[in-house]
Design an enzyme around this catalytic site. Sequence first.
Site, mmCIF file in Angstrom:
data_model
loop_
_atom_site.group_PDB
_atom_site.id
_atom_site.type_symbol
_atom_site.label_atom_id
_atom_site.label_comp_id
_atom_site.label_asym_id
_atom_site.label_seq_id
_atom_site.Cartn_x
_atom_site.Cartn_y
_atom_site.Cartn_z
ATOM 1 N N LYS A 32 0.829 -1.210 0.000
ATOM 2 C CA LYS A 32 0.000 0.000 0.000
ATOM 3 C C LYS A 32 0.861 1.257 0.000
ATOM 4 C CE LYS A 32 -4.372 -1.685 1.663
ATOM 5 N NZ LYS A 32 -5.500 -1.517 2.576
ATOM 6 N N LYS A 40 -3.923 -11.501 -6.533
ATOM 7 C CA LYS A 40 -5.226 -11.800 -5.933
ATOM 8 C C LYS A 40 -6.302 -10.847 -6.462
ATOM 9 C CE LYS A 40 -5.132 -8.822 -1.906
ATOM 10 N NZ LYS A 40 -5.551 -8.531 -0.580
ATOM 11 N N LYS A 54 -10.207 -5.259 -4.653
ATOM 12 C CA LYS A 54 -10.995 -4.091 -5.022
ATOM 13 C C LYS A 54 -10.117 -2.878 -5.272
ATOM 14 C CE LYS A 54 -12.291 -4.117 -0.240
ATOM 15 N NZ LYS A 54 -13.344 -4.679 0.579
HETATM 16 P P1 AMP Z 1 -10.922 -6.790 2.778
HETATM 17 O O1 AMP Z 1 -11.927 -6.556 1.741
HETATM 18 O O2 AMP Z 1 -9.529 -6.531 2.324
HETATM 19 O O3 AMP Z 1 -11.280 -6.174 4.085
HETATM 20 O O4 AMP Z 1 -10.977 -8.342 3.023
HETATM 21 C C1 AMP Z 1 -12.063 -8.952 3.671
HETATM 22 C C2 AMP Z 1 -11.841 -10.429 3.762
HETATM 23 O O5 AMP Z 1 -11.857 -10.994 2.445
HETATM 24 C C3 AMP Z 1 -10.506 -10.843 4.382
HETATM 25 O O6 AMP Z 1 -10.698 -11.988 5.182
HETATM 26 C C4 AMP Z 1 -9.657 -11.160 3.203
HETATM 27 O O7 AMP Z 1 -8.639 -12.070 3.506
HETATM 28 C C5 AMP Z 1 -10.681 -11.760 2.232
HETATM 29 N N1 AMP Z 1 -10.262 -11.601 0.836
HETATM 30 C C6 AMP Z 1 -9.976 -10.444 0.193
HETATM 31 N N2 AMP Z 1 -9.601 -10.666 -1.065
HETATM 32 C C7 AMP Z 1 -9.649 -12.029 -1.245
HETATM 33 C C8 AMP Z 1 -9.374 -12.902 -2.343
HETATM 34 N N3 AMP Z 1 -8.982 -12.433 -3.523
HETATM 35 N N4 AMP Z 1 -9.538 -14.223 -2.151
HETATM 36 C C9 AMP Z 1 -9.949 -14.702 -0.953
HETATM 37 N N5 AMP Z 1 -10.223 -13.950 0.112
HETATM 38 C C10 AMP Z 1 -10.076 -12.617 -0.012
#
Ligand code: AMP
Length: 331
Positions: free
Chosen positions: A113, A197, A200
Site C-alpha cells: 500500500k 489476488k 478491489k
Molecule cells: P478486505 O476486503 O480486504 O477487508 O478483506 C475482507 C476479507 O476478504 C478478508 O478476510 C480477506 O482475507 C478476504 N479476501 C480479500 N480478497 C480475497 C481474495 N482475492 N480471495 C480470498 N479472500 C479474499
Amino acid sequence: MEKQTAVSGIQASGKLHIGNYIGAIKQFVELQDKYKMFAFVADLHAITVPQDPQELRKNTLDAAAIYLACELDPKKATLFIQSHIQEHVELGWILNTMTPLGELERMTQFKEKKESQGQKQGVHAGLLNYPTLMAADILIYRPDTVPVGEDQLQHLELTRTLARKFNSRFGETFKEPRALLKKEGAKIMGLDDPSKKMSKSSLNPNNYIELLDQEAEIRRKIQIAVTDSGKEIKFNPEEKPAVSNLLTIFSLMSGKEIKTLEKEYGGKNYAEFKKDLGNLLIEKLTPIQIAYKKIIKDEKKLLKILADGAKSARAIAQETMKEVKTKIGLL
Ligand code: AMP
Ligand code: TRP
C-alpha cells in the site's frame, strides 16, 4: 461444552467482490451456528487511506447490508461497526506501545500500500499501525479462531505474537487465536491476471466480480477473463493458473468438487465452461442482490441491528479493557 468464539471483519472500502465472499463472508455464515461469531465492518481500517466521507458512509452501510444479504443472522452472530466500539482503538494504542517499528514496516500489505498510495496521497501513520488495530479488533473478544483469506495471515501472526508478549509481561490475559483458512478459496485470483489476488484496489474493474454487479456485467467479465494456452479444462495452478482459478470459483459457488467439474467439462471448450460459470454466478448472486436491495432501503432498521450488535460487542470489549488497564497500571 461452551461454544468457541470466532471474530472477523471486512473493510468498508470500495465494493465487495466474490473473493471477499468466498474467502471470508461465506465462512462467517457457515460458522454462525457452531461458534459465537463476531462480524464487523472495519471502517477505521478503511480510513487508513483517504476516503470520501459520503462514500465511506455508503460503503459501511453497504458492507453491513451485504453481510445480512449473505444470510449472516443477527440473532446468531454479533454484527457491528468497528468504530462503534471505542475500546478497539484504546487497546490498539496499548498494543502500539508494545510493537517494534520494524515488525510493522516489514508487513507485506503495508509495503504494497505504501507503494501504491505513496505516489498518490502520501503514506500516513495509520497505514503503518493498521495491524495493531487489527490485533486489538481480534484480541479484545478473546476468540479461538479468526476466519480470513490468505492475505491476512501475516497480520494474524503479529496478533498472536502480541498476545504472547502481553501475557508474558502482564500475566495471562489474551488467547492466541488460530487462523481459519479454507483449503480452497482462501486466495481467489484476479480475472484479468491470475498471478495477483482479486482485489478491489485493482485499477482494472475486470479484475473482479462485485457481489452487486448486474447480470450483463457478470457475463461480460467472465467472458473476457483471461484463460491459459491449450484447450483443456483442468485444475493445475502452475501450468493453468487462470483456468484453475475459474474452476475454484465454479466449485465453491456450486458446491461441486473440482474433479467432478473436470469430468463434466472434459472435451468441452472454454466458451461453454465460461457460459455456465456466468450463469452460475448470476444464479447465486441474484438472491443476494434482491436481499441487499430490501435491506439497504430500510436504513433505520439496519442501524438498529447494528446498534444492537454494538451493544453486545461493547459489553465484552469493556470487560476486557478493564482487565487490561488494571494489569498495565492505568488508574
Ligand atoms: P478486505 O476486503 O480486504 O477487508 O478483506 C475482507 C476479507 O476478504 C478478508 O478476510 C480477506 O482475507 C478476504 N479476501 C480479500 N480478497 C480475497 C481474495 N482475492 N480471495 C480470498 N479472500 C479474499
Ligand atoms: N484487515 C482485514 C482485511 O483487510 C480486515 C480486518 C480488520 C480484520 N480487522 C480485522 C479481519 C480483524 C479479521 C479480524 O481483510
